[in-house]
Motif scaffolding. Structure first.
Motif, mmCIF file in Angstrom:
data_model
loop_
_atom_site.group_PDB
_atom_site.id
_atom_site.type_symbol
_atom_site.label_atom_id
_atom_site.label_comp_id
_atom_site.label_asym_id
_atom_site.label_seq_id
_atom_site.Cartn_x
_atom_site.Cartn_y
_atom_site.Cartn_z
ATOM 1 N N ASP A 123 -5.242 -2.851 -16.485
ATOM 2 C CA ASP A 123 -6.504 -2.827 -15.478
ATOM 3 C C ASP A 123 -6.406 -1.936 -14.246
ATOM 4 O OD1 ASP A 123 -6.697 -6.330 -16.355
ATOM 5 O OD2 ASP A 123 -8.091 -4.816 -16.890
ATOM 6 N N TYR A 124 -5.149 -1.634 -13.995
ATOM 7 C CA TYR A 124 -4.957 -0.920 -12.928
ATOM 8 C C TYR A 124 -4.957 0.749 -13.082
ATOM 9 C CZ TYR A 124 -3.604 -5.202 -10.773
ATOM 10 O OH TYR A 124 -3.550 -6.433 -10.071
ATOM 11 N N VAL B 274 -7.092 -9.173 -10.915
ATOM 12 C CA VAL B 274 -6.437 -8.881 -12.377
ATOM 13 C C VAL B 274 -5.048 -9.020 -12.500
ATOM 14 C CG1 VAL B 274 -8.699 -8.210 -13.127
ATOM 15 C CG2 VAL B 274 -6.998 -6.430 -12.389
ATOM 16 N N ARG B 275 -4.583 -9.075 -13.681
ATOM 17 C CA ARG B 275 -3.143 -9.336 -13.809
ATOM 18 C C ARG B 275 -2.742 -8.279 -15.075
ATOM 19 N NH1 ARG B 275 -0.628 -14.712 -14.628
ATOM 20 N NH2 ARG B 275 0.833 -13.719 -15.785
ATOM 21 N N THR C 250 -8.980 5.193 -0.360
ATOM 22 C CA THR C 250 -8.799 3.748 0.106
ATOM 23 C C THR C 250 -9.616 2.936 0.768
ATOM 24 O OG1 THR C 250 -7.431 4.144 1.977
ATOM 25 C CG2 THR C 250 -6.161 4.012 -0.061
ATOM 26 N N ASP C 251 -10.540 1.921 0.275
ATOM 27 C CA ASP C 251 -11.127 0.925 0.946
ATOM 28 C C ASP C 251 -10.831 -0.259 0.641
ATOM 29 O OD1 ASP C 251 -13.468 2.654 -1.127
ATOM 30 O OD2 ASP C 251 -12.643 0.595 -1.259
ATOM 31 N N SER C 252 -11.784 -1.366 1.148
ATOM 32 C CA SER C 252 -11.627 -2.693 0.689
ATOM 33 C C SER C 252 -11.667 -3.166 -0.393
ATOM 34 C CB SER C 252 -12.572 -3.491 1.867
ATOM 35 O OG SER C 252 -13.905 -3.086 1.762
ATOM 36 N N ARG C 253 -12.297 -2.275 -1.328
ATOM 37 C CA ARG C 253 -12.830 -2.908 -2.643
ATOM 38 C C ARG C 253 -11.678 -2.559 -3.823
ATOM 39 N NH1 ARG C 253 -18.939 -0.727 -3.236
ATOM 40 N NH2 ARG C 253 -19.119 -2.222 -5.171
ATOM 41 N N TYR C 254 -10.603 -2.966 -3.396
ATOM 42 C CA TYR C 254 -9.130 -2.619 -4.129
ATOM 43 C C TYR C 254 -8.581 -4.127 -4.355
ATOM 44 C CZ TYR C 254 -9.214 2.379 -4.829
ATOM 45 O OH TYR C 254 -9.457 3.653 -5.393
ATOM 46 N N VAL C 255 -7.722 -3.838 -5.457
ATOM 47 C CA VAL C 255 -6.783 -5.016 -5.627
ATOM 48 C C VAL C 255 -5.632 -4.209 -5.768
ATOM 49 C CG1 VAL C 255 -6.149 -6.835 -7.343
ATOM 50 C CG2 VAL C 255 -8.338 -6.618 -6.630
ATOM 51 N N MET C 256 -4.618 -4.942 -5.131
ATOM 52 C CA MET C 256 -3.266 -3.997 -5.221
ATOM 53 C C MET C 256 -2.414 -5.111 -5.902
ATOM 54 S SD MET C 256 -3.946 -1.441 -3.756
ATOM 55 C CE MET C 256 -2.175 -0.659 -3.499
ATOM 56 N N GLY C 257 -1.506 -4.676 -6.786
ATOM 57 C CA GLY C 257 -0.747 -5.449 -7.788
ATOM 58 C C GLY C 257 0.731 -4.991 -7.742
ATOM 59 N N TRP C 258 1.662 -5.899 -7.843
ATOM 60 C CA TRP C 258 3.063 -5.479 -8.183
ATOM 61 C C TRP C 258 3.459 -5.899 -9.804
ATOM 62 C CZ3 TRP C 258 6.213 -2.814 -5.242
ATOM 63 C CH2 TRP C 258 5.978 -2.704 -3.580
ATOM 64 N N PHE C 259 4.231 -5.047 -10.224
ATOM 65 C CA PHE C 259 4.736 -5.301 -11.669
ATOM 66 C C PHE C 259 5.917 -4.814 -11.678
ATOM 67 C CE2 PHE C 259 0.858 -5.686 -14.223
ATOM 68 C CZ PHE C 259 -0.283 -5.354 -13.281
ATOM 69 N N ARG C 260 6.990 -5.180 -12.568
ATOM 70 C CA ARG C 260 8.162 -4.800 -12.908
ATOM 71 C C ARG C 260 8.679 -4.628 -14.370
ATOM 72 N NH1 ARG C 260 11.113 -10.597 -11.403
ATOM 73 N NH2 ARG C 260 10.321 -11.847 -13.416
ATOM 74 N N GLN C 261 9.410 -3.888 -14.446
ATOM 75 C CA GLN C 261 9.886 -3.580 -15.779
ATOM 76 C C GLN C 261 11.504 -3.526 -16.051
ATOM 77 O OE1 GLN C 261 8.250 0.084 -17.454
ATOM 78 N NE2 GLN C 261 8.684 -0.462 -19.777
#
Length: 124
Positions: free
Chosen positions: A110-111, A105-106, A28-39
């Motif tokens: 992409d994840y 990104v959404r 882990t480092d600062s060059r990440y985007v964290m997302g939440w998805f649902r299904q």
């Protein structure tokens, strides 16, 4: 590779609140985007919200804008999803995901890393 573990799901009545957590470990480092998805059952996995580790830029789906808030605690390597004014249509398995990059990104493709998911059920 980053590993993700979600927690905080459960059963709540409509109008109630829940807070989901996603603990990240590994590379882990600062060059990440964290997302939440649902299904939801019978539906495709959909974007809910995302945040950039560095700078905190956020993005939300229209369906949750103003009700959900994504945040992060860099010291704990944890991302949160505060969900207020919950509706029965919010019922789903919620997944945390990580994208190595700086653009919020959404798209689910992409994840690169995903958690195991946590169930959220909203009763009417």
């Amino acid at each position: 590779q980053v590993q993700l573990v979600e927690s905080g799901g459960g059963l709540v009545q409509a109008g109630g609140s829940l807070r989901l957590s996603c603990a990240a470990s590994g590379r882990t480092d600062s060059r990440y985007v964290m997302g939440w998805f649902r299904q939801a059952p019978g539906k495709e996995r959909e974007f809910v919200a995302a945040i950039r580790w560095s700078g905190g830029t956020t993005r939300y789906a229209d369906s949750v804008e103003g009700r959900f808030t994504i945040s992060r605690d860099n010291a704990k390597n944890t991302v949160y999803l505060q969900m207020n004014s919950l509706k029965p249509e919010d019922t789903a398995v919620y997944y945390c995901a990580a994208h190595r990059g700086v653009v919020v990104v959404r798209g689910r493709n992409d994840y690169e890393a995903w958690g195991q998911g946590t169930q959220v059920t909203v009763s009417s």
